[in-house]
Motif scaffolding. Structure first.
Motif, PDB file in Angstrom:
ATOM      1  N   SER A   1       5.407  -1.035   6.274  1.00 10.88           N
ATOM      2  CA  SER A   1       4.709   0.032   5.555  1.00 10.88           C
ATOM      3  C   SER A   1       4.909  -0.102   4.046  1.00 10.88           C
ATOM      4  CB  SER A   1       5.130   1.417   6.066  1.00 10.88           C
ATOM      5  OG  SER A   1       6.525   1.510   6.167  1.00 10.88           O
TER       6      SER A   1
ATOM      7  N   ARG B   1       1.466  -0.474   1.526  1.00 12.78           N
ATOM      8  CA  ARG B   1       1.013   0.466   0.486  1.00 12.78           C
ATOM      9  C   ARG B   1       0.344  -0.244  -0.679  1.00 12.78           C
ATOM     10  NH1 ARG B   1       6.251   1.555  -3.178  1.00 12.78           N
ATOM     11  NH2 ARG B   1       7.319  -0.284  -2.442  1.00 12.78           N
ATOM     12  N   TRP B   2       0.671  -1.529  -0.898  1.00  7.05           N
ATOM     13  CA  TRP B   2       0.049  -2.261  -2.005  1.00  7.05           C
ATOM     14  C   TRP B   2      -1.399  -2.615  -1.704  1.00  7.05           C
ATOM     15  CZ3 TRP B   2       2.772  -2.109  -6.316  1.00  7.05           C
ATOM     16  CH2 TRP B   2       4.153  -2.017  -6.234  1.00  7.05           C
ATOM     17  N   GLU B   3      -1.763  -2.612  -0.410  1.00  4.19           N
ATOM     18  CA  GLU B   3      -3.145  -2.940  -0.036  1.00  4.19           C
ATOM     19  C   GLU B   3      -4.099  -1.837  -0.475  1.00  4.19           C
ATOM     20  OE1 GLU B   3      -3.614  -5.806   1.603  1.00  4.19           O
ATOM     21  OE2 GLU B   3      -1.560  -6.257   2.197  1.00  4.19           O
ATOM     22  N   LYS B   4      -3.595  -0.613  -0.439  1.00  5.28           N
ATOM     23  CA  LYS B   4      -4.465   0.543  -0.713  1.00  5.28           C
ATOM     24  C   LYS B   4      -4.758   0.712  -2.194  1.00  5.28           C
ATOM     25  CE  LYS B   4      -1.823   2.893   2.704  1.00  5.28           C
ATOM     26  NZ  LYS B   4      -0.623   3.677   2.524  1.00  5.28           N
ATOM     27  N   GLU B   5      -3.817   0.278  -3.012  1.00  6.04           N
ATOM     28  CA  GLU B   5      -3.927   0.635  -4.432  1.00  6.04           C
ATOM     29  C   GLU B   5      -5.026  -0.122  -5.177  1.00  6.04           C
ATOM     30  OE1 GLU B   5      -0.023   0.492  -6.180  1.00  6.04           O
ATOM     31  OE2 GLU B   5       0.747   1.882  -4.701  1.00  6.04           O
TER      32      GLU B   5
END
Lengths: 84, 151, 151, 84
Positions: free
Chosen positions: C143, C147-151
């Protein structure tokens, strides 16, 4: 009945004053009132006027305009900090 | 002692090693070193002088460290901030945080830097070809510190 | 060379200094050191052995560094990961990032660690009083990387 | 017509095999098909069976089940990574 007032950085340069002992006049019992009183000294002292970006500390902790000032306090005025 | 305000330089390797020395529960040390840049706002910077408020500086840094320790479970924290005249490439500040896992160490280290930038009484006077001038505070530093209030 | 996979220990102070050496545009060096903990999942850990996939390890770390450089404007990046047998308190990994300002240096350093934890082919074998066992991957690492994928 | 297959960590221990040269049978042209074929070898090889948490790499890059396998490839199977 006096407080020690310190000035730092660009504010110190603008006022030509690093430190003073100041007798609290009647009617000056908060940081904000003290600042307004000093700003009325004329000349460069309007660097402390409302709207100028000046911060204050009371006894070495950040303070707001509504905080009390009592004799014996160490009050400091300075611009926003830029360390780090 | 977790906070030092000093004119002298510091030994980054020794400071980082000390954070986990004899503490084998430490799995993650996050650290930050701030340095004098040779350019600022488009001007060349020959040197800068850091003024501070002796007494309040130490207190404010200690308070910031306490706040970090209250938010995260940390094994050791170290903050060093220099004052006086520094030249480009010189170290200004060190923050090191030792925790069990990386998430809390990173967060606490960044939190301390963000708070230090807005709450510790230091001011930078830069020497440029156009003369000496006091550095203005950056709005981005206020917003960096403000994001911790929401979480 | 920005990536090293090695058995030998490394000099944290020298690595951090090298990131800003002769680069006076660097204002912010964020770094991370991961260490062997003496406890894991409630068991005492006497030592651990890090296995890796020679060839792929270096490639995957270099790819992670490239991704960080594509996301943020960075002046220098350094990743060192050890393999072989290590004891509690020993350094495992170093990530150091030099940028102009702290926001990007912190973000890139944490990004590299999060991706390294899920994409670099290393596996830990722990020696405990109950015997040797391979460490299980943690969901929290997935996880953290996600989170870096979403930004 | 062969591929090199590497196994790491707990998977290597479970299989008792670190590395093999493997002739691709007909009908095996993806990572997923290769994994299923190997899992059918019996005994410990069901450590590669569907549902087991196994990752794969093709020529030293992370690969998914649908990626092709061609002769000369270096294929690796391993558990989720735990470095750092």
């Amino acid at each position: 009945m006096t407080v020690k007032i310190l000035y730092f950085a660009s504010l110190k340069d603008a006022l030509g004053c690093a430190e003073e002992n100041f007798s609290l006049p009647s009617g000056v019992s908060t940081i904000g009132e003290l600042r307004n009183f000093l700003a009325e000294r004329g000349d460069n002292w309007n660097a402390l006027a409302e709207g100028r970006n000046v911060r204050a500390a009371r006894n070495q902790r950040m303070a707001s305009a509504s905080d009390s000032v009592v004799p014996g306090d160490e009050i400091a005025f300075f611009p926003p900090v830029t360390g780090g | 002692m977790s906070v030092s305000v000093q004119q002298a330089d510091f030994d980054v390797g020794a400071e980082i090693a000390a954070l986990s020395q004899d503490r084998h529960e430490v799995g993650a040390v996050a650290s930050f070193v701030g340095l004098v840049r040779d350019i600022s706002g488009g001007s060349n910077v020959a040197a800068m002088t850091l003024e501070h408020y002796p007494g309040m500086t130490e207190k404010s840094l200690e308070e910031i460290v306490e706040q970090a320790r209250a938010r995260w479970s940390l094994y050791a924290v170290r903050v060093i901030h220099r004052f006086g005249r520094l030249e480009p490439g010189d170290r200004i500040v060190f923050v090191g945080v030792a925790g069990a896992h990386r998430g809390e160490s990173f967060a606490a280290c960044e939190f301390i830097m963000d708070y230090l930038k807005t709450r510790a009484p230091f001011w930078k006077l830069e020497e440029t070809p156009e003369g000496a001038h006091w550095v203005d505070a950056r709005d981005s530093d206020d917003s960096a510190a403000a994001r911790w209030e929401k979480e």
